[in-house]
Design a protein around this motif. Structure first.
Motif, PDB file in Angstrom:
ATOM      1  N   ARG A 130       0.837  -1.189   0.000  1.00 46.79           N
ATOM      2  CA  ARG A 130       0.000   0.000   0.000  1.00 46.79           C
ATOM      3  C   ARG A 130       0.875   1.243   0.000  1.00 46.79           C
ATOM      4  NH1 ARG A 130      -4.331   0.438   4.392  1.00 46.79           N
ATOM      5  NH2 ARG A 130      -2.770  -0.322   5.823  1.00 46.79           N
ATOM      6  N   PRO A 131       0.376   2.353  -0.478  1.00 42.98           N
ATOM      7  CA  PRO A 131       1.169   3.584  -0.454  1.00 42.98           C
ATOM      8  C   PRO A 131       1.601   3.927   0.962  1.00 42.98           C
ATOM      9  CG  PRO A 131      -0.797   3.862  -1.797  1.00 42.98           C
ATOM     10  CD  PRO A 131      -0.939   2.541  -1.102  1.00 42.98           C
ATOM     11  N   LEU A 132       2.809   4.485   1.094  1.00 45.27           N
ATOM     12  CA  LEU A 132       3.331   4.823   2.413  1.00 45.27           C
ATOM     13  C   LEU A 132       2.411   5.778   3.156  1.00 45.27           C
ATOM     14  CD1 LEU A 132       5.648   4.696   4.459  1.00 45.27           C
ATOM     15  CD2 LEU A 132       6.743   6.568   3.228  1.00 45.27           C
ATOM     16  N   SER A 133       1.738   6.645   2.430  1.00 41.69           N
ATOM     17  CA  SER A 133       0.871   7.632   3.075  1.00 41.69           C
ATOM     18  C   SER A 133      -0.288   6.976   3.813  1.00 41.69           C
ATOM     19  CB  SER A 133       0.335   8.613   2.032  1.00 41.69           C
ATOM     20  OG  SER A 133      -0.406   7.926   1.043  1.00 41.69           O
ATOM     21  N   GLN A 134      -0.625   5.716   3.428  1.00 42.54           N
ATOM     22  CA  GLN A 134      -1.737   5.026   4.064  1.00 42.54           C
ATOM     23  C   GLN A 134      -1.271   4.179   5.251  1.00 42.54           C
ATOM     24  OE1 GLN A 134      -4.072   2.844   1.215  1.00 42.54           O
ATOM     25  NE2 GLN A 134      -3.908   4.454  -0.323  1.00 42.54           N
ATOM     26  N   GLN A 135       0.024   4.135   5.505  1.00 40.12           N
ATOM     27  CA  GLN A 135       0.560   3.311   6.569  1.00 40.12           C
ATOM     28  C   GLN A 135       1.088   4.190   7.697  1.00 40.12           C
ATOM     29  OE1 GLN A 135       0.626   0.075   6.888  1.00 40.12           O
ATOM     30  NE2 GLN A 135       0.548  -0.878   4.873  1.00 40.12           N
ATOM     31  N   LYS A 136       1.050   3.650   8.918  1.00 39.00           N
ATOM     32  CA  LYS A 136       1.623   4.380  10.036  1.00 39.00           C
ATOM     33  C   LYS A 136       3.077   3.963  10.228  1.00 39.00           C
ATOM     34  CE  LYS A 136       0.060   0.990  13.450  1.00 39.00           C
ATOM     35  NZ  LYS A 136      -0.747   0.761  14.667  1.00 39.00           N
ATOM     36  N   GLN A 137       3.846   4.820  10.879  1.00 37.55           N
ATOM     37  CA  GLN A 137       5.233   4.502  11.165  1.00 37.55           C
ATOM     38  C   GLN A 137       5.330   3.931  12.567  1.00 37.55           C
ATOM     39  OE1 GLN A 137       7.283   8.159  10.406  1.00 37.55           O
ATOM     40  NE2 GLN A 137       7.159   7.937   8.182  1.00 37.55           N
ATOM     41  N   ASN A 138       6.201   2.943  12.724  1.00 39.99           N
ATOM     42  CA  ASN A 138       6.175   2.117  13.925  1.00 39.99           C
ATOM     43  C   ASN A 138       7.237   2.456  14.954  1.00 39.99           C
ATOM     44  OD1 ASN A 138       7.356  -0.736  15.135  1.00 39.99           O
ATOM     45  ND2 ASN A 138       5.118  -0.678  15.118  1.00 39.99           N
ATOM     46  N   ARG A 139       8.312   3.138  14.580  1.00 38.76           N
ATOM     47  CA  ARG A 139       9.435   3.436  15.481  1.00 38.76           C
ATOM     48  C   ARG A 139      10.112   2.159  15.969  1.00 38.76           C
ATOM     49  NH1 ARG A 139      10.670   7.987  17.488  1.00 38.76           N
ATOM     50  NH2 ARG A 139      11.195   7.177  19.555  1.00 38.76           N
ATOM     51  N   GLY A 140      10.210   1.178  15.082  1.00 35.17           N
ATOM     52  CA  GLY A 140      10.796  -0.095  15.448  1.00 35.17           C
ATOM     53  C   GLY A 140      12.281  -0.190  15.156  1.00 35.17           C
ATOM     54  N   LEU A 141      12.767  -1.422  15.023  1.00 36.48           N
ATOM     55  CA  LEU A 141      14.207  -1.662  14.971  1.00 36.48           C
ATOM     56  C   LEU A 141      14.500  -2.866  14.082  1.00 36.48           C
ATOM     57  CD1 LEU A 141      16.931  -0.780  16.320  1.00 36.48           C
ATOM     58  CD2 LEU A 141      16.486  -2.536  18.042  1.00 36.48           C
ATOM     59  N   VAL A 142      15.505  -2.716  13.210  1.00 37.04           N
ATOM     60  CA  VAL A 142      15.979  -3.820  12.371  1.00 37.04           C
ATOM     61  C   VAL A 142      17.404  -4.131  12.794  1.00 37.04           C
ATOM     62  CG1 VAL A 142      16.426  -4.626  10.032  1.00 37.04           C
ATOM     63  CG2 VAL A 142      14.504  -3.078  10.471  1.00 37.04           C
ATOM     64  N   MET A 143      17.615  -5.329  13.327  1.00 37.26           N
ATOM     65  CA  MET A 143      18.907  -5.748  13.862  1.00 37.26           C
ATOM     66  C   MET A 143      19.560  -6.672  12.838  1.00 37.26           C
ATOM     67  SD  MET A 143      17.599  -6.293  17.801  1.00 37.26           S
ATOM     68  CE  MET A 143      19.094  -5.768  18.629  1.00 37.26           C
ATOM     69  N   VAL A 144      20.669  -6.213  12.271  1.00 34.54           N
ATOM     70  CA  VAL A 144      21.252  -6.844  11.085  1.00 34.54           C
ATOM     71  C   VAL A 144      21.838  -8.211  11.398  1.00 34.54           C
ATOM     72  CG1 VAL A 144      23.129  -6.633   9.394  1.00 34.54           C
ATOM     73  CG2 VAL A 144      21.658  -4.671   9.904  1.00 34.54           C
ATOM     74  N   ASN A 145      21.476  -9.173  10.535  1.00 32.61           N
ATOM     75  CA  ASN A 145      21.927 -10.560  10.610  1.00 32.61           C
ATOM     76  C   ASN A 145      23.273 -10.694   9.882  1.00 32.61           C
ATOM     77  OD1 ASN A 145      22.198 -13.435  10.057  1.00 32.61           O
ATOM     78  ND2 ASN A 145      20.031 -13.637  10.476  1.00 32.61           N
ATOM     79  N   PHE A 146      24.171 -11.524  10.405  1.00 40.43           N
ATOM     80  CA  PHE A 146      25.505 -11.673   9.816  1.00 40.43           C
ATOM     81  C   PHE A 146      25.648 -12.926   8.946  1.00 40.43           C
ATOM     82  CE2 PHE A 146      27.604  -9.352  13.673  1.00 40.43           C
ATOM     83  CZ  PHE A 146      26.920  -8.201  13.330  1.00 40.43           C
ATOM     84  N   TYR A 147      24.612 -13.733   8.808  1.00 41.63           N
ATOM     85  CA  TYR A 147      24.713 -14.959   8.016  1.00 41.63           C
ATOM     86  C   TYR A 147      25.054 -14.612   6.571  1.00 41.63           C
ATOM     87  CZ  TYR A 147      23.181 -19.487   6.040  1.00 41.63           C
ATOM     88  OH  TYR A 147      23.105 -20.685   5.384  1.00 41.63           O
ATOM     89  N   ASN A 148      26.094 -15.232   6.029  1.00 42.38           N
ATOM     90  CA  ASN A 148      26.567 -14.889   4.694  1.00 42.38           C
ATOM     91  C   ASN A 148      25.464 -14.878   3.650  1.00 42.38           C
ATOM     92  OD1 ASN A 148      29.094 -14.787   5.813  1.00 42.38           O
ATOM     93  ND2 ASN A 148      29.952 -16.491   4.679  1.00 42.38           N
ATOM     94  N   ASP A 149      24.576 -15.865   3.713  1.00 42.23           N
ATOM     95  CA  ASP A 149      23.520 -15.972   2.708  1.00 42.23           C
ATOM     96  C   ASP A 149      22.566 -14.781   2.742  1.00 42.23           C
ATOM     97  OD1 ASP A 149      24.740 -18.511   3.103  1.00 42.23           O
ATOM     98  OD2 ASP A 149      23.076 -19.466   2.080  1.00 42.23           O
ATOM     99  N   TYR A 150      22.477 -14.103   3.892  1.00 40.79           N
ATOM    100  CA  TYR A 150      21.611 -12.933   4.021  1.00 40.79           C
ATOM    101  C   TYR A 150      22.397 -11.626   3.885  1.00 40.79           C
ATOM    102  CZ  TYR A 150      18.605 -16.503   6.155  1.00 40.79           C
ATOM    103  OH  TYR A 150      17.885 -17.644   6.406  1.00 40.79           O
ATOM    104  N   VAL A 151      23.728 -11.735   3.909  1.00 41.84           N
ATOM    105  CA  VAL A 151      24.584 -10.555   3.764  1.00 41.84           C
ATOM    106  C   VAL A 151      24.935 -10.314   2.306  1.00 41.84           C
ATOM    107  CG1 VAL A 151      26.862  -9.590   4.294  1.00 41.84           C
ATOM    108  CG2 VAL A 151      25.527 -10.689   6.095  1.00 41.84           C
ATOM    109  N   SER A 152      25.436 -11.356   1.623  1.00 40.79           N
ATOM    110  CA  SER A 152      25.887 -11.212   0.238  1.00 40.79           C
ATOM    111  C   SER A 152      25.067 -12.031  -0.743  1.00 40.79           C
ATOM    112  CB  SER A 152      27.354 -11.631   0.125  1.00 40.79           C
ATOM    113  OG  SER A 152      27.489 -13.018   0.390  1.00 40.79           O
TER     114      SER A 152
END
Length: 449
Positions: A290-312
């Motif tokens: 959906r368009p961003l204007s129709q969504q609310k912002q959550n103030r959450g967090l994305v904690m980066v994974n180091f697994y090679n398959d998800y990195v490169s």
């Protein structure tokens, strides 16, 4: 000619040492808080959770990414230990197995009180750091661990669970997992079922962080729309850098925005461009955003994974590519939305330069080299997670009535279940009728009907 080469090499070495020293100084004040570590799973596999067994001493443990000396060398001051049980325990002994993993986390704190302090609140971080201990928390990885029971969810909260990953790599009866987006699994709940929504509401009420690592795009969106508290991705990276469906796409990152997007970094020496891997298929169940204007912002967090398959998206990766993910999330979602979720001891391949938990200062040095401010580095290390945890606690409401309505009986696999509590349920008679219909031919052939 050679003297000039040595001068530049020496200058580069001095600069690298400067960033490492700066990283160590920052981390002595603001240590790393990692969102996901599977050491408890290694303790189960290698020692059947016998912490006093020969070789299980965490001060001299070998063959793992994590040990007490490595944690000290990596300036790790906070760790969500994963209480993980595989998908093949679903509808079997998942609750028992989860309780065993929570137990081993508590026993780590009891056996090594000089190193670990088990905490259950955001205020516990400061108390643990003041005592030079690793603040240790329980993250339950996989919604199948609650066995579709709100009562079990509440019991796990009382045992210290402070985040719940809604799925692992399998659907639960009430939420869809990430493999749905690849076409390798079929959507069952179209994100969240009505019971799944009750699970999210109960997590909000209790003050447990909702973890969206491992879930489908539709589940991400359903939770972001519903949750009254910030959510986390405890160990996920950026889809734009590595297009694996376990990573977070930009349109979802925009919903996790915590602050205005950071300004572009000052230009640096150009790096050789590398071909990007082709995106994996989105699968037939991929929702239209959906368009961003129709969504609310959550103030959450994305904690980066180091697994090679998800990195490169390849078998090989390096520390610089992990920093690329951190850069991208910072650019799209803001500096306050970035965290670290290494997945140490839960993966088989790690980037060169990030082989174990002792390497965190090297990653911080790379961020500093790229122009990250000390404030932004401290946010990624710990402050962003502490802020999210505090906001989740603030949004909780233990005075409110708990969610009570159970999952519908027909949504459960009944092969290993008793039916206590469902004996008067409206669905029971139709289910018995359906069971008789399907088994009647067999019973007739055996002359039992």
């Amino acid at each position: 000619m050679w003297s000039g080469w040595w001068v530049w090499a020496l200058l580069g070495l001095c600069a690298a040492d400067q960033f490492r020293e700066q990283a160590r100084r920052i981390m002595s004040d603001t240590p790393a808080v990692d969102g996901h570590n599977d050491l408890p799973w290694q303790l189960l596999k290698r020692f059947n959770n016998q912490l006093l067994a020969a070789g299980a001493n965490l001060s001299s443990l070998e063959g793992t990414h994590t040990s007490i000396p490595k944690l000290r060398a990596g300036f790790v001051g906070g760790q969500f230990w994963s209480a993980y049980t595989p998908c093949d325990t679903q509808n079997k002994d998942s609750v028992k197995r989860t309780l065993e993993q929570i137990d081993v986390i508590h026993r780590m704190c009891q056996l090594y009180p000089e190193t670990f302090a088990c905490i259950t609140s955001s205020s516990g971080f400061g108390e643990a750091w003041a005592a030079h201990k690793v603040a240790s928390l329980v993250g339950v990885e996989g919604g199948h661990s609650i066995d579709s029971s709100l009562a079990v969810l509440r019991a796990l909260y009382h045992l210290g669970m402070r985040y719940l990953t809604l799925t692992h790599s399998c659907n639960t009866p009430w939420a869809d997992n990430w493999l749905v987006d690849t076409g390798a699994d079929e959507a069952q709940s179209k994100g969240l079922s009505p019971f799944g929504k009750r699970v999210v509401k109960e997590l909000n009420r209790l003050g447990v962080m909702v973890d969206l690592a491992h879930v489908s795009m539709a589940t991400m969106r359903a939770v972001l729309e519903l949750s009254k508290a910030p959510v986390i991705f405890s160990h996920s990276s950026a889809y734009a850098i590595c297009p694996n469906r376990r990573n977070v796409p930009d349109d979802v990152l925009e919903l996790v925005v915590s602050a205005p997007a950071a300004p572009p970094r000052p230009p640096t020496a150009p790096r050789p461009s590398k071909p990007r891997p082709r995106p994996q298929g989105l699968g037939p169940n991929q929702p239209h955003p959906r368009p961003l204007s129709q969504q609310k912002q959550n103030r959450g967090l994305v904690m980066v994974n180091f697994y090679n398959d998800y990195v490169s998206c390849q078998k090989e990766a390096n520390l610089s590519q992990v920093a690329d993910h951190l850069d991208h999330i910072k650019k799209v979602a803001g500096a306050e939305a970035v965290g670290l979720g290494g997945d140490f001891d839960g993966v088989t391949r790690l980037p060169a330069g990030l082989e174990d938990v002792s390497k965190y200062p090297d990653l911080v040095a790379e961020l500093l080299r790229r122009g990250w401010s000390e404030q932004d580095v401290k946010g990624a290390l710990a402050n962003n997670l502490v802020r999210v945890f505090m906001e989740v606690e603030k949004a909780s409401n233990h005075a409110a009535a708990p969610e009570e309505e159970p999952i519908a009986l027909d949504q459960l696999e009944a092969s290993c279940r008793t039916l206590y509590g469902y004996s008067r349920a409206p669905l029971l008679q139709p289910l018995l009728g359906a069971l008789l219909t399907t088994t009647a031919p067999l019973l007739l052939s055996l002359h039992l009907l």
